[in-house]
Design an enzyme around this catalytic site. Structure first.
Site, PDB file in Angstrom:
ATOM      1  N   CYS A   1       0.810  -1.224   0.000  1.00 63.72           N
ATOM      2  CA  CYS A   1       0.000   0.000   0.000  1.00 63.72           C
ATOM      3  C   CYS A   1       0.844   1.275   0.000  1.00 63.72           C
ATOM      4  O   CYS A   1       0.338   2.350  -0.315  1.00 63.72           O
ATOM      5  CB  CYS A   1      -0.965   0.004   1.178  1.00 63.72           C
ATOM      6  SG  CYS A   1      -2.158  -1.342   1.105  1.00 63.72           S
TER       7      CYS A   1
ATOM      8  N   HIS B   1      -3.076   7.599   2.087  1.00 68.34           N
ATOM      9  CA  HIS B   1      -3.487   6.297   1.548  1.00 68.34           C
ATOM     10  C   HIS B   1      -4.916   6.036   2.012  1.00 68.34           C
ATOM     11  O   HIS B   1      -5.248   6.214   3.180  1.00 68.34           O
ATOM     12  CB  HIS B   1      -2.539   5.210   2.055  1.00 68.34           C
ATOM     13  CG  HIS B   1      -3.026   3.827   1.788  1.00 68.34           C
ATOM     14  ND1 HIS B   1      -3.502   3.434   0.559  1.00 68.34           N
ATOM     15  CD2 HIS B   1      -3.111   2.737   2.594  1.00 68.34           C
ATOM     16  CE1 HIS B   1      -3.854   2.156   0.620  1.00 68.34           C
ATOM     17  NE2 HIS B   1      -3.634   1.713   1.848  1.00 68.34           N
TER      18      HIS B   1
ATOM     19  N   ASN C   1      -9.924   0.087  -0.331  1.00 71.69           N
ATOM     20  CA  ASN C   1      -8.462   0.124  -0.325  1.00 71.69           C
ATOM     21  C   ASN C   1      -7.947  -0.463  -1.634  1.00 71.69           C
ATOM     22  O   ASN C   1      -8.031  -1.663  -1.859  1.00 71.69           O
ATOM     23  CB  ASN C   1      -7.942  -0.674   0.883  1.00 71.69           C
ATOM     24  CG  ASN C   1      -6.426  -0.620   1.006  1.00 71.69           C
ATOM     25  OD1 ASN C   1      -5.736  -0.189   0.094  1.00 71.69           O
ATOM     26  ND2 ASN C   1      -5.922  -1.064   2.137  1.00 71.69           N
TER      27      ASN C   1
HETATM   28  O1  UT7 Z   1      -2.857  -0.360   4.160  1.00 74.96           O
HETATM   29  C1  UT7 Z   1      -3.202  -0.916   5.369  1.00 74.96           C
HETATM   30  C2  UT7 Z   1      -4.354  -1.841   5.116  1.00 74.96           C
HETATM   31  N1  UT7 Z   1      -5.010  -2.315   6.263  1.00 74.96           N
HETATM   32  C3  UT7 Z   1      -5.935  -1.632   6.949  1.00 74.96           C
HETATM   33  O2  UT7 Z   1      -6.226  -0.496   6.761  1.00 74.96           O
HETATM   34  C4  UT7 Z   1      -6.678  -2.400   8.011  1.00 74.96           C
HETATM   35  C5  UT7 Z   1      -6.528  -1.827   9.351  1.00 74.96           C
HETATM   36  N2  UT7 Z   1      -7.522  -2.395  10.237  1.00 74.96           N
HETATM   37  C6  UT7 Z   1      -8.824  -2.059  10.202  1.00 74.96           C
HETATM   38  O3  UT7 Z   1      -9.208  -1.227   9.417  1.00 74.96           O
HETATM   39  C7  UT7 Z   1      -9.770  -2.681  11.190  1.00 74.96           C
HETATM   40  O4  UT7 Z   1      -9.025  -3.450  12.118  1.00 74.96           O
HETATM   41  C8  UT7 Z   1     -10.832  -3.550  10.518  1.00 74.96           C
HETATM   42  C9  UT7 Z   1     -11.793  -2.669   9.730  1.00 74.96           C
HETATM   43  C10 UT7 Z   1     -10.180  -4.561   9.585  1.00 74.96           C
HETATM   44  C11 UT7 Z   1     -11.630  -4.290  11.571  1.00 74.96           C
HETATM   45  O5  UT7 Z   1     -12.189  -3.373  12.490  1.00 74.96           O
HETATM   46  P1  UT7 Z   1     -12.036  -3.623  14.061  1.00 74.96           P
HETATM   47  O6  UT7 Z   1     -12.816  -2.566  14.716  1.00 74.96           O
HETATM   48  O7  UT7 Z   1     -10.578  -3.715  14.370  1.00 74.96           O
HETATM   49  O8  UT7 Z   1     -12.770  -5.009  14.223  1.00 74.96           O
HETATM   50  P2  UT7 Z   1     -12.209  -6.366  14.827  1.00 74.96           P
HETATM   51  O9  UT7 Z   1     -11.239  -6.998  13.886  1.00 74.96           O
HETATM   52  O10 UT7 Z   1     -11.805  -6.158  16.240  1.00 74.96           O
HETATM   53  O11 UT7 Z   1     -13.523  -7.208  14.824  1.00 74.96           O
HETATM   54  C12 UT7 Z   1     -14.650  -6.844  15.637  1.00 74.96           C
HETATM   55  C13 UT7 Z   1     -15.771  -7.818  15.366  1.00 74.96           C
HETATM   56  C14 UT7 Z   1     -15.321  -9.273  15.425  1.00 74.96           C
HETATM   57  O12 UT7 Z   1     -16.381 -10.012  15.984  1.00 74.96           O
HETATM   58  P3  UT7 Z   1     -16.336 -10.469  17.528  1.00 74.96           P
HETATM   59  O13 UT7 Z   1     -15.109 -11.306  17.649  1.00 74.96           O
HETATM   60  O14 UT7 Z   1     -16.268  -9.189  18.308  1.00 74.96           O
HETATM   61  O15 UT7 Z   1     -17.614 -11.209  17.685  1.00 74.96           O
HETATM   62  C15 UT7 Z   1     -15.159  -9.658  13.983  1.00 74.96           C
HETATM   63  O16 UT7 Z   1     -15.365 -11.035  13.774  1.00 74.96           O
HETATM   64  O17 UT7 Z   1     -16.232  -7.602  14.027  1.00 74.96           O
HETATM   65  C16 UT7 Z   1     -16.264  -8.859  13.338  1.00 74.96           C
HETATM   66  N3  UT7 Z   1     -16.049  -8.615  11.923  1.00 74.96           N
HETATM   67  C17 UT7 Z   1     -17.061  -8.308  11.092  1.00 74.96           C
HETATM   68  N4  UT7 Z   1     -18.385  -8.180  11.307  1.00 74.96           N
HETATM   69  C18 UT7 Z   1     -19.152  -7.853  10.253  1.00 74.96           C
HETATM   70  C19 UT7 Z   1     -14.891  -8.630  11.209  1.00 74.96           C
HETATM   71  N5  UT7 Z   1     -15.146  -8.347   9.930  1.00 74.96           N
HETATM   72  C20 UT7 Z   1     -16.485  -8.142   9.833  1.00 74.96           C
HETATM   73  C21 UT7 Z   1     -17.340  -7.811   8.768  1.00 74.96           C
HETATM   74  N6  UT7 Z   1     -18.649  -7.675   9.030  1.00 74.96           N
HETATM   75  N7  UT7 Z   1     -16.893  -7.616   7.513  1.00 74.96           N
END
Ligand code: UT7
Length: 329
Positions: free
Chosen positions: A119, A256, A286
């Site tokens: 990225c 980005h 992204n």
């Molecule tokens: O260039 C760099 C590229 N990478 C990035 O920009 C990613 C950086 N990270 C993020 O943007 C965030 O960490 C995410 C958007 C990927 C995830 O957000 P989060 O607030 O960190 O969520 P999390 O991973 O802590 O997940 C929270 C909950 C989980 O469920 P439980 O365990 O709390 O029951 C996940 O299983 O959200 C669930 N979850 C979803 N729910 C609905 C994960 N993906 C999804 C989804 N839809 N697509």
């Protein structure tokens, strides 16, 4: 040469972008995996992304962006002597996507090569082109970010498949003499960083040497998020320190486009006013190395970014890699 015009600068002459026709909305995704428009918008700011058609490759997207940037610059491929393509999703293992695009543009002169920094790829490619132009070895560069991340996404993994999209963007840079101060047009300073200890947090689990497969993108999203804001703000501060400029001096912050929350938190931590932040992630997700030129093209086309505006670019990506570039448009 007079004292007044003493430093070679890389000045942006044109910018262009291309997004594939097919739009994939959050509602459509919620029929493919257990997710919702509400969750995706709240956690990422993404509303839709574009997906390349069957047979539509990274080089095809890159060529369209390159032609748009050349048209904007009122230049032709004959005027270009350097093509750098930032991509992590090349058409083939080799030859490079850059030589493919070079051929598509009808260029048999100059040099073309790929650069891979995930990225952060556009910032790395812009920095590399800037150093070529500043050295005097080359005159005009096409810097292209082009990706088809849809081809390396695991479409059953809701934690990653909602985040990414396909697209391409490009700028034309031209070597021009400047006075060597912050009033010069062109790239004023660039700062690149990497730290390979973090590979497992954001990687693809395949490749020619390791698995003889293309593989799928894997990400520990929370971990990436945890590091991203700190890396971005550090390297932007390096750019401010190198020039003596400040957040107040900026006209535009073009980060980005990965996640709205990372963008908002980074801008707030840097003291950059929200109205100076260019955000296009809602429309394409992204797109990795393509995201910054996609945002630049949008902000130039709608008249926000104007000649002589001070613009800060930054990115963070797999590796980890990260970087910032400060330029006067
Ligand atoms: O260039 C760099 C590229 N990478 C990035 O920009 C990613 C950086 N990270 C993020 O943007 C965030 O960490 C995410 C958007 C990927 C995830 O957000 P989060 O607030 O960190 O969520 P999390 O991973 O802590 O997940 C929270 C909950 C989980 O469920 P439980 O365990 O709390 O029951 C996940 O299983 O959200 C669930 N979850 C979803 N729910 C609905 C994960 N993906 C999804 C989804 N839809 N697509």
């Amino acid at each position: 040469m007079t004292e007044k015009f003493s430093v070679m600068r890389s000045v942006v002459r044109g910018v262009g972008a291309y997004l594939p026709e097919r739009v994939l909305t959050n509602d459509e995704l919620s029929k493919m995996v257990d997710t919702s428009d509400e969750w995706i918008v709240q956690r990422t700011g993404i509303k839709e992304r574009h997906i390349a058609a069957a047979g539509e490759t990274t080089s095809m997207l890159g060529e369209k962006a390159a032609r748009a940037a050349l048209a904007h610059a009122a230049l032709t491929p004959a005027d270009i002597d350097l093509v750098i393509v930032a991509t992590s999703t090349p058409d083939y293992t080799f030859p490079s996507t850059a030589t493919q695009i070079q051929a598509m543009l009808g260029m048999t002169h100059g040099v073309a090569f790929d650069l891979q920094a995930v990225c952060s790829g556009f910032i790395f490619a812009l920095t590399t082109a800037d150093k070529f132009l500043r050295s005097g070895s080359h005159k005009r560069a096409l810097v292209i970010g082009a990706e088809t991340f849809s081809r390396i996404i695991d479409w059953t993994d809701r934690s990653t498949c909602v985040l990414f999209g396909d697209g391409a963007g490009a700028v034309v840079l031209e070597a021009a003499w400047g006075a060597g101060d912050n009033a010069d047009r062109g790239v004023l300073t660039t700062h690149l960083r990497s730290d390979g200890r973090h590979r497992s947090k954001l990687h693809v689990d395949g490749g020619p040497s390791a698995t003889q497969t293309v593989g799928h993108l894997r990400m520990e999203g929370k971990e990436v998020f945890r590091f991203a804001v700190g890396m971005v703000t550090d390297v932007v501060k390096d750019a401010f320190a190198a020039t003596g400029l400040t957040a107040e001096d900026l006209d535009w912050f073009v980060p980005h486009q990965a996640n709205r929350r990372i963008i908002d938190m980074s801008a707030a931590k840097l003291g950059i006013a929200p109205e100076k932040v260019v955000i296009t992630v809602q429309g394409h997700g992204n797109t990795s190395a393509a995201s910054i030129p996609l945002a630049l093209a949008a902000a130039a086309a709608d008249g926000r970014i104007k000649q002589n505006d001070l613009v800060m670019l930054e990115a963070v990506g797999g590796g980890f890699t990260w970087g910032a570039a400060l330029l006067r448009w």
